[in-house]
Design a protein around this motif. Structure first.
Motif, PDB file in Angstrom:
ATOM      1  N   LEU A   1      37.663  28.071 -21.141  1.00 16.57           N
ATOM      2  CA  LEU A   1      36.708  29.086 -20.693  1.00 16.57           C
ATOM      3  C   LEU A   1      36.289  28.839 -19.250  1.00 16.57           C
TER       4      LEU A   1
ATOM      5  N   VAL B   1      32.186  34.683 -27.886  1.00 13.70           N
ATOM      6  CA  VAL B   1      33.247  34.050 -27.115  1.00 13.70           C
ATOM      7  C   VAL B   1      33.751  32.804 -27.836  1.00 13.70           C
ATOM      8  N   GLU B   2      32.835  31.979 -28.348  1.00 15.77           N
ATOM      9  CA  GLU B   2      33.197  30.762 -29.073  1.00 15.77           C
ATOM     10  C   GLU B   2      32.743  30.883 -30.526  1.00 15.77           C
TER      11      GLU B   2
ATOM     12  N   ARG C   1      31.696  32.943 -19.324  1.00 14.73           N
ATOM     13  CA  ARG C   1      31.349  33.447 -20.660  1.00 14.73           C
ATOM     14  C   ARG C   1      30.763  34.851 -20.577  1.00 14.73           C
TER      15      ARG C   1
ATOM     16  N   LEU D   1      40.466  33.492 -19.137  1.00 15.41           N
ATOM     17  CA  LEU D   1      40.772  32.283 -19.896  1.00 15.41           C
ATOM     18  C   LEU D   1      41.890  31.510 -19.212  1.00 15.41           C
TER      19      LEU D   1
ATOM     20  N   VAL E   1      37.891  33.284 -28.225  1.00 20.04           N
ATOM     21  CA  VAL E   1      38.786  32.167 -27.939  1.00 20.04           C
ATOM     22  C   VAL E   1      39.837  32.038 -29.037  1.00 20.04           C
TER      23      VAL E   1
END
Length: 303
Positions: A133, A103-104, A136, A147, A114
């Motif tokens: 966010l 995710v990151e 997650r 998002l 992202v």
């Protein structure tokens, strides 16, 4: 709507008399106090045309004018995939995250959901041109990722999660023969023997709760639908494993499965109140690797 670089005017309510400017701004703009102070320090906040101290006490009734800078661009990663948008409006975006994509980013410029989503329109969260966010997903879990496009939307979405107004449903392929349906409610904490893992077998004030039902029984396995009531890290994988029905392909809490290179967990459905007030429900299609695994487990073994 997303705050623009044009001036935004905020009227101080009478009940906020005596409040400090920085704290009022943080609440009104849905940003951290440090972000509000930085805007004041940069001369981007004016009352009656004049800059002022972040510690200024408000009287109530003033008009505060805020001019935000354009959001800072983030480092781009060349090998990020194009993400499918499942829902999109001026406040928020739901994308279909593939398995294997964190995710990151693990480091600046590394691929992430992202970063990939940042190419899908305009974002301004905490002064950066990146999505905010609201929740997650694990790196190897596929499916719906919600998002925010701007600070106020992020605050609204987080509030919806905290209030239990977001429905999260997952599909999991598990080993064994679970009951047709059930509910798991356990303590939840880091495993004292390994802080990288979590467990429901220790005393803890934190609880983890979920419901599940079997959608299809397979050879030595089952496809289950899981509805999360809480959103703890690794929760589905931990609770199903400790109940005796580990997720297939999960190298940490589950069991290996031929043909599966990741945990068989998919964030299938997400229903939430959008910041606009609309009721939104989206579904992410079952990815090909999970569909193949289910099909293989339907087949009779060859003699």
């Amino acid at each position: 709507m997303i705050p623009q670089t044009a001036a935004e005017k905020l009227l101080v309510p009478g009940e906020d008399a005596g409040e400090r400017l920085d704290r009022f701004l943080a609440r009104a703009l849905s940003v951290q106090v440090e972000r509000a102070r930085a805007l004041v320090a940069q001369g981007r906040v004016r009352i009656r045309g004049r800059t002022c101290s972040p510690h200024r006490k408000l009287f109530g009734g003033e008009e505060v004018e805020v001019t935000r800078p354009a959001p800072r661009a983030a480092a781009a990663a060349a090998d990020e995939p194009a993400l499918a948008a499942l829902f999109d409006d001026p406040d928020c975006l739901v994308v279909d995250k593939p398995a294997g994509l964190p995710v990151e980013p693990a480091r600046p410029g590394a691929p992430s959901a992202v970063g990939a989503a940042s190419r899908l329109g305009r974002f301004d969260v905490a002064g950066r041109a990146l999505p905010g966010l609201a929740h997650r997903l694990d790196r190897d879990t596929s499916g719906c990722l919600l998002l925010a496009r701007h600070d106020r939307a992020l605050a609204a979405l987080k509030g919806a999660f905290e209030a239990g107004r977001v429905e999260k449903s997952y599909l999991a392929l598990v080993a064994g023969t679970p009951p047709d349906e059930g509910r798991l409610d356990t303590p939840y904490a880091r495993d004292p023997a390994d802080p990288r893992r979590f467990t429901g077998r220790v005393a803890s004030a934190r609880r983890a709760r979920l419901r599940y039902r079997v959608r299809e029984r397979l050879r030595g396995a089952a496809l289950v639908e899981v509805r999360l009531e809480t959103g703890r890290t690794h929760q589905i994988r931990v609770q199903l494993s400790e109940a005796g029905y580990p997720v297939l392909g999960d190298a940490v809490y589950g069991v290996a499965a031929p043909g599966l290179a990741r945990q068989a967990l998919h964030a299938w459905r997400l229903a939430f109140p959008a910041p606009s007030g609309a009721a939104v429900a989206v579904e992410a299609p079952v990815p090909a690797d999970l569909a193949r695994a289910v099909a293989a487990l339907r087949e009779e073994p060859r003699g």
